[in-house]
Design an enzyme around this catalytic site. Structure first.
Site, PDB file in Angstrom:
ATOM      1  CB  SER A   1      -0.899   0.004   1.234  1.00 35.58           C
ATOM      2  OG  SER A   1      -0.122   0.309   2.371  1.00 35.58           O
ATOM      3  CE  LYS A   2      -1.892   6.770  -2.613  1.00 38.60           C
ATOM      4  NZ  LYS A   2      -3.327   6.515  -2.398  1.00 38.60           N
ATOM      5  NE  ARG A   3       0.769   0.371   6.068  1.00 38.62           N
ATOM      6  CZ  ARG A   3       1.626  -0.635   6.135  1.00 38.62           C
ATOM      7  NH1 ARG A   3       2.806  -0.482   6.668  1.00 38.62           N
ATOM      8  NH2 ARG A   3       1.296  -1.813   5.639  1.00 38.62           N
TER       9      ARG A   3
END
Ligand code: GLU
Length: 459
Positions: free
Chosen positions: A240-242
């Site tokens: 994910s963007k994390r």
């Protein structure tokens, strides 16, 4: 069989690593079999779909070189077709109008939750109902899902999968505003576009039984299904963007070569023996669904960076030169005066992982930060003066320049770095540069001698 695959992104954001991997595998499968690859934009989520996302997806696909043969088709341009098929299903008794209001649905949900049941449609508008059609309510169309038995398929990646029908309720296929739901639009399109192999992420496994029911109701043969394993970040969590850069355009902007990113994507859940670095031509020659792994794949940004370095090492100098020039221009660095950019890149590229790193390393050949020569010790200064003398007499090829430096080291009794560091500083304005002989050669006789003598004047 004429193989036809498709990539069907929803334009609700950038093309991310997962989507690009799906696109790549679908593309490679079509190319491997001399088939067609179709691009379809599933833009029926009116609130979340944007033109910007469509543009970003197309741009990313083009940058990666994942060329499509047909499309892009847009679902929102095909509403009349979905209505037509929904009408056919209603006429054949496979679908029906449902006039339930939002409040009634809410009520039903509440009651079911109170009873500890899973909320699901109760089938009250199924054919044969005795309800009175309310006035002024636009109905949705629901699909009549069989309640008994089970439904399954042989997934080309995951093997046999089946679901009991009682777990599926009568899904809405057409909303009241005439927009199809995902499961319906996808089936109508896969049929109309004559898709033979549906290759997509395994987050859609739960949708497949619903889609198969619709195919069956339309009395059409099923395409083959291949569900690709999900992608985790290096920490084992779903990507994910994390995890930092996850969109294709961001990789482009950070200085990745498209071939390198494709190669990294190719290794996400597919392998060909121990081959690590390979071209798309090779991948197309090898790709099969049988070697797609069943378990989750892991995306390691470090590995992608390493991959980029491999591609930079072997990339065409012209390509690197153009990309680097673009960045240098943005940095206001003019490459017209000074050594040829190609030669500079040839010297610095092997240590670089990305194009901006090449630009950073190339910059020292086109800019000069005035160094402070006042702190040079007397022995270093006289060694530099000797170096200047020897350079004046040099043939100015890398070998003679290297020899001149070594002779001065010997004559002065200094260690190589004790001479090379200040020499670098005076010649380039920096202490970190590639090998001194190469730097001297590229910066050129005139500039090197001028800089050295200016700083050593009076010494
Ligand atoms: N539009 C779907 C998505 O972006 C893909 C559907 C499919 O491949 O069947 O997840």
């Amino acid at each position: 069989m004429n193989i036809r695959t498709r990539f069907a992104p929803s334009p609700t954001g950038f093309l991310h690593i997962g989507g690009a991997r799906t696109a790549l595998f679908s593309w490679a499968y079509a190319r491997r079999h001399g088939g067609k690859f179709i691009l379809r934009i599933e833009d029926t989520d009116l609130e979340r779909s944007t033109e910007t996302s469509v543009a970003a997806i197309l741009e990313s696909m083009q940058w990666l070189g994942l060329d499509w043969d047909e499309g892009p088709f847009f679902q929102m341009k095909r509403l009349a077709r979905y209505k037509e098929v929904a009408d056919q299903l209603i006429a054949a008794g496979h679908a029906y109008y449902d006039y339930m209001s939002r409040e009634e649905l809410e009520e039903l949900r509440k009651v079911q939750m109170q009873r500890g049941e899973k909320p699901r449609y109760d089938g009250r508008w199924r054919p044969g109902h005795k309800l009175k059609v309310p006035e002024g309510v636009k109905p949705v169309v629901r699909f009549l899902t069989p309640r008994d038995g089970e439904i399954g398929w042989h997934d080309l990646v995951k093997g046999p999968i089946s679901f009991p029908n009682k777990e599926l309720d009568d899904l809405v296929i057409l909303r009241a505003d005439g927009v199809p739901t995902y499961n319906f639009g996808v089936v109508v399109d896969d049929l109309d576009m004559e898709i033979t192999h549906v290759i997509r992420g395994d987050d859609h496994v739960n949708n497949t039984p619903r889609q198969i029911h619709i195919f069956n109701a339309m009395a059409k043969p099923l395409p083959a299904f291949a569900h690709l394993p999900m992608i985790l970040g290096a920490d084992g969590e779903r990507l994910s963007k994390r995890h930092g850069a996850v969109s294709v355009t961001q990789y482009r902007d950070e200085g990745y070569l498209p071939e390198a990113l494709l190669n990294a994507l190719a290794r996400l859940g597919w392998s060909h023996g121990n081959d690590e670095v390979f071209s798309m031509k090779q991948m197309v020659g090898w790709f099969d669904l049988g070697h797609v792994s069943h378990s989750a794949a892991q995306f390691d940004p470090e590995k992608a960076l390493w991959m980029n370095q491999q591609y930079i090492k072997n990339a065409d100098l012209n390509v690197l030169s153009n990309l680097t020039k673009e960045i240098l221009q943005k940095m206001n660095v003019n490459t017209d005066a000074g050594p040829k950019l190609d030669q500079v890149i040839f010297l610095v590229k092997d240590r670089a992982h990305t194009i901006p790193q090449i630009a950073e390393a190339a910059k020292i050949f086109y800019t000069y930060d005035e160094p402070d020569a006042s702190k040079l010790t007397a022995p270093v200064r006289s060694a530099l003066v000797l170096l200047l003398e020897k350079l004046r007499a040099s043939n100015w090829d890398r070998k003679s320049l290297g020899a001149a430096v070594s002779e001065v080291v010997k004559a002065s009794g200094l260690k190589m770095p004790e001479l090379a560091m200040p020499a670098r500083l005076l010649v380039t304005g920096r202490t970190q540069t590639p090998s001194l002989d190469a730097v001297l050669e590229l910066i050129g006789r005139e500039t090197v001698l001028a800089r050295l003598s200016r700083h050593l004047k009076g010494g």
